[in-house]
Write an enzyme that holds these catalytic residues in place. Structure first.
Site, mmCIF file in Angstrom:
data_model
loop_
_atom_site.group_PDB
_atom_site.id
_atom_site.type_symbol
_atom_site.label_atom_id
_atom_site.label_comp_id
_atom_site.label_asym_id
_atom_site.label_seq_id
_atom_site.Cartn_x
_atom_site.Cartn_y
_atom_site.Cartn_z
ATOM 1 N N GLU A 89 11.455 -25.010 -55.739
ATOM 2 C CA GLU A 89 10.542 -26.398 -56.308
ATOM 3 C C GLU A 89 10.993 -26.157 -57.740
ATOM 4 O O GLU A 89 11.831 -25.346 -58.079
ATOM 5 C CB GLU A 89 9.294 -25.294 -56.771
ATOM 6 C CG GLU A 89 7.916 -25.219 -55.683
ATOM 7 C CD GLU A 89 7.288 -24.176 -56.479
ATOM 8 O OE1 GLU A 89 6.726 -24.733 -57.747
ATOM 9 O OE2 GLU A 89 6.504 -23.718 -55.014
ATOM 10 N N GLU A 123 6.905 -16.814 -55.830
ATOM 11 C CA GLU A 123 6.924 -16.293 -56.920
ATOM 12 C C GLU A 123 5.831 -15.191 -57.122
ATOM 13 O O GLU A 123 4.737 -15.649 -57.741
ATOM 14 C CB GLU A 123 5.961 -17.426 -57.634
ATOM 15 C CG GLU A 123 7.009 -19.208 -57.417
ATOM 16 C CD GLU A 123 6.194 -20.171 -58.846
ATOM 17 O OE1 GLU A 123 4.643 -20.042 -59.790
ATOM 18 O OE2 GLU A 123 6.616 -21.145 -59.419
HETATM 19 C C1 BGP Z 1 4.697 -23.287 -59.199
HETATM 20 C C2 BGP Z 1 3.609 -22.919 -58.127
HETATM 21 C C3 BGP Z 1 3.050 -24.408 -56.943
HETATM 22 C C4 BGP Z 1 2.445 -25.192 -57.530
HETATM 23 C C5 BGP Z 1 3.922 -25.723 -59.164
HETATM 24 C C6 BGP Z 1 2.825 -26.717 -60.719
HETATM 25 O O1 BGP Z 1 4.497 -22.626 -59.839
HETATM 26 O O2 BGP Z 1 4.412 -22.222 -57.388
HETATM 27 O O3 BGP Z 1 2.451 -23.690 -55.827
HETATM 28 O O4 BGP Z 1 1.276 -25.145 -58.098
HETATM 29 O O5 BGP Z 1 3.644 -24.479 -59.389
HETATM 30 O O6 BGP Z 1 1.986 -25.721 -61.145
HETATM 31 P P1 BGP Z 1 0.528 -26.529 -61.403
HETATM 32 O O7 BGP Z 1 -0.220 -26.447 -59.762
HETATM 33 O O8 BGP Z 1 -0.376 -25.510 -62.529
HETATM 34 O O9 BGP Z 1 1.048 -27.684 -61.903
#
Ligand code: BGP
Length: 466
Positions: free
Chosen positions: A367, A165
């Site tokens: 993801e 990201e």
């Molecule tokens: C994505 C990231 C992850 C993870 C996920 C969920 O953007 O790559 O590392 O954190 O989001 O988000 P959050 O942890 O804010 O719920």
């Protein structure tokens, strides 16, 4: 388009699951690990930090055994740069290499494809203190780090991801820049250096590990115009190019998206480049595209009256909209999670089609998942039909995208197990496996298979989601 006959997922489809080092490992000061920017992260009141996390560092073998029981074909995880080079570019820490080597060996032994993210939000603090990504030396440090990884793991890992990201690090920089939030001008300079660093790692990977594949993993989502007004359509184009296409265009074609370059010039954000940067960017070609998808965004035309940029759902950490470029708009067709994240499975199909049309490269979903509260019931179970429903709807849309002609090679939901969510700790859980701890109370950190675990096991077995 309706399909009378859906195409199946490919035989070697990489059904996987994802995590990242700082969110799952814990052991934040063990075995020579250096500090990263995440170790300085100030959690909101009552929310855990990353020191213990899910203690995967000490439960690694047990966790891989669970992956094997789940039937995973792939596991996407990140290597903590600070375990390998505690101060970012100095001495190598053998113990850090040994940890990942045993994880990779354990995975390979169980025929689970390791998919390694080289950098997931956890820049070594020592580099951050020297200017972080704004300092060109960080490019060299990343190249050195990449060389060490390819040397040690090149024969054991076939799938690499350069950075997680990058576009989130630029558009929502709070969590990665303790101390001071950089200006937009500085952020685009950081961004350029990240592009150059990724290109160097890509070239190096191809040179040192000819059998491996490497690609980027930005967060990519289709952007909808709020209405069919042409001005809303232009705003959607603006934001889709700035938020998404820039990050694949530079990686794949080695050039800045013309619309984005015009925006950078207009705003005075153009980065400084060194001689040879553009040639280097053009030379480095990814083999596939990682894609993190949570939900689409909807935007409308900017008003350009000082109100275009606003906090999302009142959360000052996430500002959306940009003066004179686009405004965030509501999408009345979509439901949202308890945490205000939109749910848009069809948007996944739209996104995959757009990406494939534009780049014609294999896509790996790196993801996607539902973050919500889970309850451990008295009988020691976690019933999470909402997660099953969420993933089932997304898998179905992924299959429709495959039927539309998209070359989708795998799907790694976030997350294998509960881990620290950026702003909501363990209140908001994503895993197939429940980790028995709360924000401050570590309890026994026991791993408990949720209902979604058994459901996903079946999907993988059948290579199909009914
Ligand atoms: C994505 C990231 C992850 C993870 C996920 C969920 O953007 O790559 O590392 O954190 O989001 O988000 P959050 O942890 O804010 O719920």
């Amino acid at each position: 388009m309706f399909h009378n006959q859906l195409k199946p997922f490919r035989e070697d489809f990489l059904w996987g699951a994802s995590t990242s080092a700082y969110q799952v490992e814990g052991a934040y000061q063990e075995d020579g690990k250096g500090m990263s920017v995440q170790d300085l992260h100030e959690s909101p009141e009552g929310i855990t930090d990353f020191k213990v996390a899910s203690d995967h560092y000490h439960h690694m073998k047990e966790d891989v055994a669970l992956m094997s029981e789940l039937g995973l074909k792939a596991y996407r995880f990140s290597i903590a740069w600070t375990r390998i080079l505690p101060d970012g570019d100095g001495e190598v820490n053998e113990k850090g290499l040994m940890f990942y080597e045993s994880l990779i060996d354990e995975l390979n032994k169980r025929k689970i494809e390791p998919i390694v993210t080289m950098y997931h939000f956890d820049l070594p603090l020592a580099l951050h203190e020297r200017g972080g990504w704004a300092n060109r030396d960080t490019v060299d440090a990343f190249e050195k780090y990449a060389r060490i990884l390819f040397q040690r793991f090149g024969k054991k890992v076939r799938y690499w991801l350069t950075m997680n990201e990058q576009n989130v690090m630029i558009n929502h920089p709070n969590a990665m820049n303790p101390g001071r939030i950089p200006t937009k001008k500085e952020l685009y300079q950081q961004c350029h250096h990240m592009f150059v660093a990724s290109a160097k790692a890509t070239l190096l990977c191809h040179e040192m590990c000819p059998d491996a594949k490497i690609g980027p993993a930005p967060n990519i989502v289709a952007i909808y115009p709020e209405t069919c007004s042409p001005s809303d359509a232009i705003a959607a184009d603006n934001w889709e190019s700035i938020r998404c296409w820039l990050y694949y265009d530079v990686a794949v074609y080695g050039r800045y998206t013309p619309l984005v370059w015009a925006y950078l010039e207009e705003k005075g954000y153009t980065p400084e480049m060194m001689d040879g940067d553009l040639e280097l960017l053009a030379k480095a070609k990814p083999d596939y595209l990682g894609l993190n998808y949570y939900a689409t965004a909807t935007v409308s035309a900017p008003k350009n009256d000082g109100t275009d940029c606003q906090a999302r759902n009142g959360d000052q950490q996430v500002m959306v909209g940009e003066e004179g470029v686009y405004r965030a708009a509501k999408n009345p067709y979509l439901k949202q999670t308890a945490y205000g994240w939109l749910i848009d499975p069809i948007g996944l199909r739209v996104t995959l089609r757009r990406v494939y049309d534009r780049y014609h490269l294999p896509i790996l979903i790196t993801e996607n998942g539902l973050g919500t509260k889970d309850v451990l019931t008295e009988d020691g179970k976690v019933h999470d039909p909402y997660r099953i429903e969420y993933l089932e709807n997304h898998f179905q849309q992924a299959q429709l995208a495959v039927s539309d002609g998209v070359d989708l090679i795998g799907y790694c939901p976030w997350a294998l197990m509960d881990l620290v969510s950026t702003h909501q700790g363990y209140g908001k859980r994503y895993g197939f496996v429940y980790v028995n701890r709360e924000e401050d109370d570590m309890k026994d950190l026991k791993r408990i298979k949720k209902d979604s675990f058994y459901w996903y096991q079946d999907v993988i077995k059948k290579n199909y989601c009914s």
